[in-house]
Design a protein around this motif. Sequence first.
Motif, PDB file in Angstrom:
ATOM      1  N   LYS A  27      -3.269   8.004  10.877  1.00 58.46           N
ATOM      2  CA  LYS A  27      -2.358   6.906  11.193  1.00 58.46           C
ATOM      3  C   LYS A  27      -1.895   6.125   9.960  1.00 58.46           C
ATOM      4  CE  LYS A  27      -2.657   6.790  15.839  1.00 58.46           C
ATOM      5  NZ  LYS A  27      -1.520   6.674  16.761  1.00 58.46           N
ATOM      6  N   LEU A  28      -2.788   5.953   8.988  1.00 58.95           N
ATOM      7  CA  LEU A  28      -2.475   5.064   7.867  1.00 58.95           C
ATOM      8  C   LEU A  28      -3.281   5.446   6.636  1.00 58.95           C
ATOM      9  CD1 LEU A  28      -5.091   2.930   7.502  1.00 58.95           C
ATOM     10  CD2 LEU A  28      -4.177   2.076   9.653  1.00 58.95           C
ATOM     11  N   SER A  29      -2.854   4.908   5.500  1.00 54.83           N
ATOM     12  CA  SER A  29      -3.627   5.078   4.278  1.00 54.83           C
ATOM     13  C   SER A  29      -3.724   3.737   3.561  1.00 54.83           C
ATOM     14  CB  SER A  29      -2.995   6.137   3.375  1.00 54.83           C
ATOM     15  OG  SER A  29      -1.695   5.754   3.007  1.00 54.83           O
ATOM     16  N   VAL A  30      -4.724   3.629   2.682  1.00 53.28           N
ATOM     17  CA  VAL A  30      -4.911   2.435   1.861  1.00 53.28           C
ATOM     18  C   VAL A  30      -4.917   2.879   0.405  1.00 53.28           C
ATOM     19  CG1 VAL A  30      -6.381   0.451   1.325  1.00 53.28           C
ATOM     20  CG2 VAL A  30      -6.343   1.378   3.667  1.00 53.28           C
ATOM     21  N   ILE A  31      -4.065   2.263  -0.390  1.00 54.47           N
ATOM     22  CA  ILE A  31      -4.046   2.584  -1.812  1.00 54.47           C
ATOM     23  C   ILE A  31      -4.350   1.323  -2.625  1.00 54.47           C
ATOM     24  CG2 ILE A  31      -2.347   4.431  -1.467  1.00 54.47           C
ATOM     25  CD1 ILE A  31      -0.268   2.661  -2.832  1.00 54.47           C
ATOM     26  N   ILE A  32      -4.935   1.533  -3.800  1.00 49.33           N
ATOM     27  CA  ILE A  32      -5.035   0.453  -4.774  1.00 49.33           C
ATOM     28  C   ILE A  32      -3.865   0.660  -5.730  1.00 49.33           C
ATOM     29  CG2 ILE A  32      -6.413  -0.585  -6.604  1.00 49.33           C
ATOM     30  CD1 ILE A  32      -8.928   0.296  -5.173  1.00 49.33           C
ATOM     31  N   VAL A  33      -3.000  -0.344  -5.789  1.00 47.08           N
ATOM     32  CA  VAL A  33      -1.782  -0.243  -6.588  1.00 47.08           C
ATOM     33  C   VAL A  33      -2.155  -0.417  -8.063  1.00 47.08           C
ATOM     34  CG1 VAL A  33       0.465  -1.304  -7.030  1.00 47.08           C
ATOM     35  CG2 VAL A  33      -0.461  -1.260  -4.706  1.00 47.08           C
ATOM     36  N   ASP A  34      -1.589   0.399  -8.899  1.00 49.00           N
ATOM     37  CA  ASP A  34      -1.888   0.331 -10.329  1.00 49.00           C
ATOM     38  C   ASP A  34      -0.963  -0.704 -10.980  1.00 49.00           C
ATOM     39  OD1 ASP A  34      -3.028   0.914 -12.730  1.00 49.00           O
ATOM     40  OD2 ASP A  34      -1.836   2.719 -13.072  1.00 49.00           O
ATOM     41  N   ASP A  35      -1.204  -1.985 -10.680  1.00 49.04           N
ATOM     42  CA  ASP A  35      -0.355  -3.043 -11.211  1.00 49.04           C
ATOM     43  C   ASP A  35      -1.090  -3.733 -12.365  1.00 49.04           C
ATOM     44  OD1 ASP A  35       2.010  -5.253  -9.855  1.00 49.04           O
ATOM     45  OD2 ASP A  35       0.798  -5.741 -11.602  1.00 49.04           O
ATOM     46  N   ALA A  36      -0.489  -3.671 -13.545  1.00 43.24           N
ATOM     47  CA  ALA A  36      -1.150  -4.161 -14.761  1.00 43.24           C
ATOM     48  C   ALA A  36      -1.543  -5.637 -14.638  1.00 43.24           C
ATOM     49  CB  ALA A  36      -0.231  -3.965 -15.960  1.00 43.24           C
ATOM     50  N   PRO A  39      -4.807  -6.424 -10.906  1.00 46.25           N
ATOM     51  CA  PRO A  39      -5.872  -5.494 -10.511  1.00 46.25           C
ATOM     52  C   PRO A  39      -6.391  -5.891  -9.130  1.00 46.25           C
ATOM     53  CG  PRO A  39      -6.291  -6.429 -12.704  1.00 46.25           C
ATOM     54  CD  PRO A  39      -5.159  -7.201 -12.117  1.00 46.25           C
ATOM     55  N   GLY A  40      -6.540  -4.909  -8.267  1.00 46.74           N
ATOM     56  CA  GLY A  40      -7.032  -5.185  -6.924  1.00 46.74           C
ATOM     57  C   GLY A  40      -5.929  -5.334  -5.893  1.00 46.74           C
ATOM     58  N   PHE A  41      -4.672  -5.282  -6.336  1.00 46.77           N
ATOM     59  CA  PHE A  41      -3.507  -5.296  -5.424  1.00 46.77           C
ATOM     60  C   PHE A  41      -3.586  -4.012  -4.588  1.00 46.77           C
ATOM     61  CE2 PHE A  41       1.303  -6.524  -5.531  1.00 46.77           C
ATOM     62  CZ  PHE A  41       1.548  -5.961  -4.298  1.00 46.77           C
ATOM     63  N   VAL A  92      13.365  -3.177   0.576  1.00 48.12           N
ATOM     64  CA  VAL A  92      13.811  -2.053  -0.260  1.00 48.12           C
ATOM     65  C   VAL A  92      13.369  -0.736   0.354  1.00 48.12           C
ATOM     66  CG1 VAL A  92      13.641  -0.981  -2.541  1.00 48.12           C
ATOM     67  CG2 VAL A  92      13.784  -3.475  -2.354  1.00 48.12           C
ATOM     68  N   VAL A  93      12.116  -0.705   0.781  1.00 44.93           N
ATOM     69  CA  VAL A  93      11.550   0.510   1.392  1.00 44.93           C
ATOM     70  C   VAL A  93      11.162   0.173   2.828  1.00 44.93           C
ATOM     71  CG1 VAL A  93       9.739   2.263   1.228  1.00 44.93           C
ATOM     72  CG2 VAL A  93      10.615   1.198  -0.863  1.00 44.93           C
ATOM     73  N   PRO A  94      12.097   0.393   3.766  1.00 39.92           N
ATOM     74  CA  PRO A  94      11.831  -0.017   5.156  1.00 39.92           C
ATOM     75  C   PRO A  94      10.922   0.972   5.880  1.00 39.92           C
ATOM     76  CG  PRO A  94      14.015   0.929   5.004  1.00 39.92           C
ATOM     77  CD  PRO A  94      13.442   0.957   3.611  1.00 39.92           C
ATOM     78  N   HIS A  95       9.739   1.141   5.290  1.00 40.68           N
ATOM     79  CA  HIS A  95       8.692   1.999   5.865  1.00 40.68           C
ATOM     80  C   HIS A  95       7.471   1.085   5.921  1.00 40.68           C
ATOM     81  CE1 HIS A  95       6.308   6.036   5.727  1.00 40.68           C
ATOM     82  NE2 HIS A  95       5.452   5.064   5.958  1.00 40.68           N
ATOM     83  N   LEU A  96       7.015   0.833   7.119  1.00 36.47           N
ATOM     84  CA  LEU A  96       6.010  -0.212   7.377  1.00 36.47           C
ATOM     85  C   LEU A  96       4.798  -0.123   6.443  1.00 36.47           C
ATOM     86  CD1 LEU A  96       5.391  -2.544   9.316  1.00 36.47           C
ATOM     87  CD2 LEU A  96       4.362  -0.882  10.877  1.00 36.47           C
ATOM     88  N   HIS A  97       4.583  -1.185   5.683  1.00 43.42           N
ATOM     89  CA  HIS A  97       3.428  -1.262   4.782  1.00 43.42           C
ATOM     90  C   HIS A  97       3.084  -2.721   4.538  1.00 43.42           C
ATOM     91  CE1 HIS A  97       6.928  -1.543   2.099  1.00 43.42           C
ATOM     92  NE2 HIS A  97       6.155  -2.184   1.243  1.00 43.42           N
ATOM     93  N   TRP A  98       1.823  -2.952   4.246  1.00 39.41           N
ATOM     94  CA  TRP A  98       1.323  -4.309   3.977  1.00 39.41           C
ATOM     95  C   TRP A  98       0.815  -4.402   2.563  1.00 39.41           C
ATOM     96  CZ3 TRP A  98       1.253  -8.724   6.932  1.00 39.41           C
ATOM     97  CH2 TRP A  98       1.698  -8.579   8.261  1.00 39.41           C
ATOM     98  N   HIS A  99       1.165  -5.498   1.903  1.00 41.41           N
ATOM     99  CA  HIS A  99       0.596  -5.843   0.608  1.00 41.41           C
ATOM    100  C   HIS A  99      -0.614  -6.754   0.830  1.00 41.41           C
ATOM    101  CE1 HIS A  99       4.372  -4.479  -1.237  1.00 41.41           C
ATOM    102  NE2 HIS A  99       5.001  -5.181  -0.309  1.00 41.41           N
ATOM    103  N   VAL A 100      -1.705  -6.458   0.170  1.00 41.15           N
ATOM    104  CA  VAL A 100      -2.889  -7.333   0.178  1.00 41.15           C
ATOM    105  C   VAL A 100      -3.182  -7.635  -1.292  1.00 41.15           C
ATOM    106  CG1 VAL A 100      -5.303  -7.596   0.862  1.00 41.15           C
ATOM    107  CG2 VAL A 100      -3.759  -6.179   2.256  1.00 41.15           C
ATOM    108  N   ILE A 101      -2.978  -8.893  -1.675  1.00 36.64           N
ATOM    109  CA  ILE A 101      -2.944  -9.227  -3.106  1.00 36.64           C
ATOM    110  C   ILE A 101      -3.967 -10.319  -3.428  1.00 36.64           C
ATOM    111  CG2 ILE A 101      -1.437  -9.838  -5.045  1.00 36.64           C
ATOM    112  CD1 ILE A 101       0.957  -9.407  -3.050  1.00 36.64           C
ATOM    113  N   PRO A 102      -4.947  -9.998  -4.269  1.00 40.31           N
ATOM    114  CA  PRO A 102      -5.868 -11.047  -4.715  1.00 40.31           C
ATOM    115  C   PRO A 102      -5.173 -11.935  -5.734  1.00 40.31           C
ATOM    116  CG  PRO A 102      -6.452  -8.945  -5.745  1.00 40.31           C
ATOM    117  CD  PRO A 102      -5.272  -8.680  -4.846  1.00 40.31           C
ATOM    118  N   ARG A 103      -5.193 -13.236  -5.491  1.00 33.81           N
ATOM    119  CA  ARG A 103      -4.530 -14.193  -6.383  1.00 33.81           C
ATOM    120  C   ARG A 103      -5.556 -15.073  -7.090  1.00 33.81           C
ATOM    121  NH1 ARG A 103       0.726 -15.165  -5.596  1.00 33.81           N
ATOM    122  NH2 ARG A 103       0.430 -15.924  -7.729  1.00 33.81           N
TER     123      ARG A 103
END
Lengths: 148, 148
Positions: A27-36, A39-41, A92-103
């Motif tokens: 149904k879904l996947s979880v990725i850790i985004v490689d954002d300089a 970290p942890g996005f 921009v990318v209308p494909h359902l996804h959620w951002h989870v961002i540690p601030r």
Amino acid sequence: MTHTPIRESGCELCDLAAPMTVYADSKLSVIIVDDANYPGFCRVIWRDHVREMSDLAREDRLLLNEAVFAVEQAVREVMAPAKVNLASLGNVVPHLHWHVIPRYTDDAHFPAPVWAAAVRQTEATLLEARRALLPQLADAIARRMNQG
Amino acid sequence: MTHTPIRESGCELCDLAAPMTVYADSKLSVIIVDDANYPGFCRVIWRDHVREMSDLAREDRLLLNEAVFAVEQAVREVMAPAKVNLASLGNVVPHLHWHVIPRYTDDAHFPAPVWAAAVRQTEATLLEARRALLPQLADAIARRMNQG
């Protein structure tokens, strides 16, 4: 029952390769985004090419909400942020996804959203220390997702 | 059972007056934000002063998810946006609340998030036509929330 995924040619989330995928099921996947700068996005990506939460069947919507919640918990547990930001945008990318961002109060945009203009550069040593937590974050996400 | 709300002095969501409140119960309220560039921008505000979704009891978290979903449905039904944006940020005001934002290809930031730099001014006649839908949006939200 076999599910044939809905795919849209040219959608970058449909075509995503999986080097940072820390969890995936039918149904879904979880990725850790490689954002300089963040970290942890993480992103929780619905497999089918649908636009909105309200395009999901109720059961799927609850499943996706719970996955976002599990990732939030893992992010708090491991990354210990000042605040968690959750967002489903998809303009921009209308494909359902959620951002989870540690601030953090020292991050590039705090307290503004990460999509605003940057107001500072976070110290490299802080980013490095947070980046060192990513294997632990990957484990925490996988553990929580597999409990569900 | 009487619930005594958790309040934090100086928190602007605790102190919010209620001129645009379209729904309120003992747990949460829904307001239509009076944003000149974004008619139909709504917020779902948890009553207690808590920071994160993962600070809620499971039952309350599901309730809040369902409220955000009901508002998304009402926004789609009445405002017919190109995309709905959902976000729980709270860096400035760490009092749990969700933004539900109807997005249009002609809006001030599309396709960027509304927190990025504006890229255009939407035509006044379009904004006016969307603003004229707000009473209908208020009704649709109240109807869906009262079904729950």
